[in-house]
Scaffold this active site. Structure first.
Site, PDB file in Angstrom:
ATOM      1  N   TYR A  57      -1.175   4.919   2.343  1.00 29.54           N
ATOM      2  CA  TYR A  57      -0.253   3.860   1.929  1.00 29.54           C
ATOM      3  C   TYR A  57      -0.672   3.265   0.588  1.00 29.54           C
ATOM      4  O   TYR A  57       0.164   3.001  -0.282  1.00 29.54           O
ATOM      5  CB  TYR A  57      -0.173   2.761   2.982  1.00 29.54           C
ATOM      6  N   ARG A  94       4.003   4.617  -6.635  1.00 28.98           N
ATOM      7  CA  ARG A  94       5.267   3.892  -6.818  1.00 28.98           C
ATOM      8  C   ARG A  94       5.218   3.063  -8.097  1.00 28.98           C
ATOM      9  O   ARG A  94       6.162   3.094  -8.912  1.00 28.98           O
ATOM     10  CB  ARG A  94       5.546   3.003  -5.610  1.00 28.98           C
ATOM     11  N   TYR A  96      -0.884 -10.007  -3.598  1.00 24.83           N
ATOM     12  CA  TYR A  96      -1.951  -9.773  -2.620  1.00 24.83           C
ATOM     13  C   TYR A  96      -3.298  -9.583  -3.323  1.00 24.83           C
ATOM     14  O   TYR A  96      -3.361  -8.987  -4.403  1.00 24.83           O
ATOM     15  CB  TYR A  96      -1.652  -8.524  -1.804  1.00 24.83           C
ATOM     16  N   ARG A 150      10.461 -10.463  -0.264  1.00 26.17           N
ATOM     17  CA  ARG A 150      10.559 -10.591   1.194  1.00 26.17           C
ATOM     18  C   ARG A 150      12.000 -10.424   1.693  1.00 26.17           C
ATOM     19  O   ARG A 150      12.224  -9.989   2.827  1.00 26.17           O
ATOM     20  CB  ARG A 150      10.029 -11.950   1.639  1.00 26.17           C
ATOM     21  N   GLU A 166       7.246  -4.253  13.432  1.00 27.27           N
ATOM     22  CA  GLU A 166       7.820  -4.745  12.189  1.00 27.27           C
ATOM     23  C   GLU A 166       9.338  -4.748  12.342  1.00 27.27           C
ATOM     24  O   GLU A 166       9.894  -3.874  13.020  1.00 27.27           O
ATOM     25  CB  GLU A 166       7.398  -3.853  11.013  1.00 27.27           C
TER      26      GLU A 166
END
Length: 330
Positions: A151, A158, A210, A223, A323
């Site tokens: 990930y 990305r 983060y 979000r 999730e």
């Protein structure tokens, strides 16, 4: 190549949001419906269809038979294929999807970079160039240790591939680990002719802020996103994260409760009335498929009448078990 997906009987109206619903139907029936922008199936063993609007997501539904997800817009729809990229456009909206084999593109990071670079170049050539919502499905998402976790490597790729793709701000997004062959990467998106309004959760640190412990490149998403007509909230993958930390490690019930609290906070931040209804479909991703009956019962009590699609897939953090993402219509 452009295929005959046009339905001239649908008159173009105001640019309202695509209408998303879950349907028990045949793929062909939904593709023939007025204004069909995309149809999604959920079975990793079934290939995507020849029609560019049909994408088979590499996740398994916990229901059998599994419903299909349908996106419909106000207007005629055109669609086509460009190599590994499939697309459709209509009503002021653009759907684009790409599936790449990591074995052919240099591994996780390089494949993510190429996928986002290709999507960026493609979307830039259309009127509907404001990317509002993205879904990422990654094989073996938790494999690897430290910065070598798949990930985290995906997040690096990305970022490298997006360039100025999201110069106006990050879209809402989901990243889930599918259970098909680990070399398979699927990314699809929704873009519109106008930008949306990004929504953050006051209970959480914005993902792009983060700290370093979550990898050399933080996740790149908002979000949630209020779509241009302000009639719809597109909700990113939401889990039991408070601040930037995972809460209630390996406690399914507590994580589900915390996730619902985060969803309530997003609705409040978006100035939308509390709660979900029968027109607000939600996807629920479960690390353990065996948890599906328990989670469905709990959500049916908390969210009566809300359409739910439960899918078996890995969450991007190993300690998280559930999730939720989806749509909330005003």
């Amino acid at each position: 190549m452009t295929q005959g997906c046009e339905n001239p009987q649908v008159e173009v109206r105001a640019r309202r949001a695509p209408q998303v619903s879950y349907r028990m139907a045949q793929v062909a029936t939904l593709l023939e419906a007025a204004g069909t922008l995309a149809v999604f199936g959920f079975d990793p063993s079934v290939p995507s269809g020849d029609d560019p609007r049909h994408l088979q997501v590499a996740l398994a539904s916990t229901d059998a038979p599994a419903p299909l997800e349908l996106w419909q817009v106000d207007g005629p729809v055109r669609c086509g294929m460009e190599g590994a990229l499939r697309w459709s456009t209509g009503g002021g909206w653009l759907f684009a999807a790409i599936e790449l084999d990591e074995r052919e593109h240099g591994g996780t990071l390089a494949t993510a970079r190429q996928a986002y670079d290709m999507l960026h170049r493609f979307v830039a050539g259309h009127d509907a160039r404001h990317v509002l919502r993205v879904w990422n499905y990654i094989g073996a998402i938790n494999d690897g240790e430290g910065d070598a976790e798949r990930y985290k490597r995906f997040c690096e790729g990305r970022a490298a591939g997006m360039g100025d793709f999201f110069a106006e701000g990050f879209p809402a997004a989901t990243a889930i680990g599918h259970l098909a062959a680990e070399h398979r990467l699927q990314v699809y998106l929704l873009a519109g002719e106008q930008g949306g309004h990004r929504v953050e959760n006051p209970r959480q640190v914005s993902a792009w802020r983060y700290p370093r412990q979550y990898g050399p490149t933080p996740p790149s998403f908002a979000r949630a996103m209020i779509l241009p007509a302000r009639d719809t909230l597109a909700i990113s993958g939401t889990a039991a994260v408070v601040g930037h930390a995972s809460a209630h490690h390996d406690d399914l019930d507590a994580q589900l409760e915390e996730t619902l609290t985060n969803l309530d906070a997003l609705l409040a931040s978006a100035d939308m009335r509390a709660g979900f209804d029968a027109h607000s479909p939600l996807k629920v991703y479960l690390r353990h498929g065996s948890d599906a009956p328990r989670v469905r019962d709990a959500l049916q009590q908390r969210l009566p009448g809300v359409p739910l699609l439960l899918l078996h897939g890995d969450i991007c953090r190993r300690e998280l078990l559930v999730e939720i993402d989806g749509w909330r219509y005003a």
